[in-house]
Design an enzyme around this catalytic site. Structure first.
Site, PDB file in Angstrom:
ATOM      1  N   ASP A  37       7.048  -9.300  -1.235  1.00 53.52           N
ATOM      2  CA  ASP A  37       7.893  -9.227  -2.429  1.00 53.52           C
ATOM      3  C   ASP A  37       7.582 -10.387  -3.373  1.00 53.52           C
ATOM      4  O   ASP A  37       7.036 -11.415  -2.940  1.00 53.52           O
ATOM      5  CB  ASP A  37       9.377  -9.304  -2.044  1.00 53.52           C
ATOM      6  CG  ASP A  37       9.799  -8.154  -1.158  1.00 53.52           C
ATOM      7  OD1 ASP A  37       9.162  -7.093  -1.224  1.00 53.52           O
ATOM      8  OD2 ASP A  37      10.777  -8.334  -0.399  1.00 53.52           O
TER       9      ASP A  37
HETATM   10  N1  URA Z   1      10.124  -8.062   4.343  1.00 48.58           N
HETATM   11  C1  URA Z   1      10.747  -8.235   3.176  1.00 48.58           C
HETATM   12  O1  URA Z   1      11.929  -7.984   3.043  1.00 48.58           O
HETATM   13  N2  URA Z   1      10.012  -8.741   2.162  1.00 48.58           N
HETATM   14  C2  URA Z   1       8.727  -9.081   2.275  1.00 48.58           C
HETATM   15  O2  URA Z   1       8.131  -9.559   1.299  1.00 48.58           O
HETATM   16  C3  URA Z   1       8.095  -8.877   3.498  1.00 48.58           C
HETATM   17  C4  URA Z   1       8.817  -8.364   4.532  1.00 48.58           C
END
Ligand code: URA
Length: 229
Positions: free
Chosen positions: A101
């Site tokens: 993310d």
């Molecule tokens: N899980 C999440 O919630 N975000 C990420 O970036 C990776 C794994």
């Protein structure tokens, strides 16, 4: 390999542009001008275009320490992408083996090899991804068992695969999962009434983020790291 194909694979030129370059006499093979597109280039030969040596780049594998506010995509109108951070030839050939993310930091693996990245991203391959997680609410040790049993995420069929939770302190944990569902770590903690406020990927399979890489820096993987997947 045919010379026109060699030119296409080692430059941005299309097949017809390569043929034009050959026709103009600006392509040499071991110093000799070659105009024939079907000329067979041997591995040991040096090909030059307009006086510059051109060569075919083999499969590439690299790790990046993703900083905050970058996007795991090849193009974005608003934010810099992880690919923008790589000052590298032929960036369009690269893809990201497991996205993070925008507000997640840490290890991102990038490659040109689709089969290799499939081994990382396919849940069937059981490749563990470890995250350091900062949480708002205090962690309860009972969560270790809950996560190992799998939990139900909103709008998903079935439970998550067994995950390993290690509690580091009241608000910090290390979670290892073998899937990569959308926002999976955040949703797993949300499902048990907690909220993630910091997420950093430390490792993927046996590949650990190199401590020498500052946020935004990258390096090529070693042969051992590539083979470990
Ligand atoms: N899980 C999440 O919630 N975000 C990420 O970036 C990776 C794994």
């Amino acid at each position: 390999m045919r010379l026109d194909k060699f030119i296409c694979e080692s430059t941005e030129l299309t097949r017809s542009m390569a043929k034009k370059a050959l026709h103009k006499g600006v392509v040499t093979c071991d110093g000799v001008v070659i105009k024939d597109s079907s000329f067979k280039v041997k591995e040991t030969q040096t090909v030059c275009l307009d006086g510059d040596v051109i060569s075919i780049v083999g499969p590439r594998f690299l790790m990046l320490n993703k900083p905050l506010d970058t996007i795991c995509a090849t193009y974005d109108e608003v934010h810099p992408t992880v690919i923008d951070l790589l000052d590298i030839e032929k960036p369009d050939d690269l893809h990201i083996a497991g996205r993070l993310d925008i507000d997640t930091t840490g290890l991102v693996l990038i490659t040109t090899d689709g089969q290799w990245s499939h081994k990382i991203t396919s849940p069937k391959k059981d490749c563990g991804k470890s995250y350091l997680v900062k949480l708002v609410e205090e962690l309860d040790t009972g969560l270790i068992e809950t996560f190992s049993q799998g939990i139900q995420l909103k709008s998903e069929d079935g439970l998550t695969k067994p995950a390993v939770l290690e509690i580091i302190d009241a608000h910090t944990a290390r979670l290892t999962i073998t899937e990569g569902k959308y926002h999976q770590v955040k949703r797993m903690f949300a499902a048990v009434g907690n909220k993630v406020v910091g997420l950093h990927r430390e490792s993927v399979g046996e590949i650990c983020l190199d401590d020498d890489l500052e946020p935004g820096e990258w390096r090529y993987l070693t042969d051992e790291e590539i083979a470990s997947v």
